[in-house]
Enzyme design. Structure first.
Site, PDB file in Angstrom:
ATOM      1  N   SER A  54     -89.240 106.142 -30.142  1.00 34.96           N
ATOM      2  CA  SER A  54     -89.854 104.687 -29.993  1.00 34.96           C
ATOM      3  C   SER A  54     -89.290 103.453 -29.571  1.00 34.96           C
ATOM      4  O   SER A  54     -89.846 102.510 -29.242  1.00 34.96           O
ATOM      5  CB  SER A  54     -90.523 104.233 -31.361  1.00 34.96           C
ATOM      6  OG  SER A  54     -91.773 105.187 -31.559  1.00 34.96           O
ATOM      7  N   LYS A  57     -90.507 101.929 -26.344  1.00 40.56           N
ATOM      8  CA  LYS A  57     -91.228 100.630 -26.283  1.00 40.56           C
ATOM      9  C   LYS A  57     -90.662  99.317 -26.289  1.00 40.56           C
ATOM     10  O   LYS A  57     -91.481  98.241 -25.671  1.00 40.56           O
ATOM     11  CB  LYS A  57     -92.077 100.692 -27.829  1.00 40.56           C
ATOM     12  CG  LYS A  57     -93.020 101.973 -27.924  1.00 40.56           C
ATOM     13  CD  LYS A  57     -93.826 101.654 -29.171  1.00 40.56           C
ATOM     14  CE  LYS A  57     -94.906 102.927 -29.143  1.00 40.56           C
ATOM     15  NZ  LYS A  57     -94.026 104.240 -29.659  1.00 40.56           N
ATOM     16  N   SER A 109     -94.876  99.851 -33.784  1.00 43.14           N
ATOM     17  CA  SER A 109     -94.283 101.063 -32.532  1.00 43.14           C
ATOM     18  C   SER A 109     -95.683 101.525 -32.539  1.00 43.14           C
ATOM     19  O   SER A 109     -95.876 102.935 -32.350  1.00 43.14           O
ATOM     20  CB  SER A 109     -93.710 101.903 -33.299  1.00 43.14           C
ATOM     21  OG  SER A 109     -93.016 102.813 -32.227  1.00 43.14           O
TER      22      SER A 109
END
Length: 193
Positions: A54, A57, A109
């Site tokens: 993540s 992101k 997330s």
């Protein structure tokens, strides 16, 4: 200044101490002064490529902020929600601004927010922009195959995913701190759960 870094090494990290090791696969400790000068303090496997999950992101948010109008409406489609890793928070047909999607993307997330932002200008083109931005920043050991950070599978069933190094992620974070501090501020907000 170098004197401050030397003082940190002497008084905090102890020059004569055993090398710092942490129970992690990789880390990088750097000091960056108010003028943007960066000093290496300690590292472990900082140039080795690892999956970044993540952390992806951060680049997704930056590419969206750079290439999309914050007020642009993004409609959540069935295609956006038809993947593994969906958060089931969005309903197909609802619309949000790019700016509003940055919050679930960076706080929770949220994979659906990442996909929705990417599909706004075409998933493949968005990925091209992510990889181009990484190269422009000098992130030479980073590769993105999706905007979510979720691992995917090759036709033979082997897992593949986004990868980077601690050094490259330092480059990304430093650039974002300078050019997109508002995005990093979002990451510090609490969820409403």
């Amino acid at each position: 200044s170098q004197a401050l870094v030397d003082n940190l090494n002497r008084n905090v990290l102890k020059e004569d101490a055993d090398p710092l090791t942490l129970p992690v696969r990789a880390f990088l400790a750097r000091y960056q002064d108010e003028n943007g000068a960066s000093y290496h303090l300690r590292a472990q496997e900082n140039q080795k490529e690892f999956p970044i999950a993540s952390i992806t992101k951060l680049m997704t948010a930056m590419v969206a902020a750079k290439n999309l109008d914050a007020a642009q409406k993004v409609v959540i489609t069935k295609q956006t929600l038809a993947h593994d890793g969906t958060g089931r928070k969005f309903i197909a047909g609802t619309a949000f601004t790019v700016q509003n999607l940055l919050y679930p993307l960076l706080i929770e997330s949220d994979n659906d927010a990442a996909r929705a932002l990417a599909q706004t200008i075409s998933h493949d083109y968005f990925l091209d922009l992510m990889n181009q931005q990484a190269l422009l920043l000098g992130m030479k050991r980073t590769r993105f195959i999706n905007p979510t950070g979720l691992d995917e599978k090759t036709p033979s069933g082997d897992p593949i995913g986004n990868y980077s190094t601690a050094d490259d992620l330092f480059i990304l974070a430093s650039f974002m701190l300078k050019e997109y501090p508002n995005l990093l501020e979002i990451t510090s907000l609490a969820t409403d759960d």
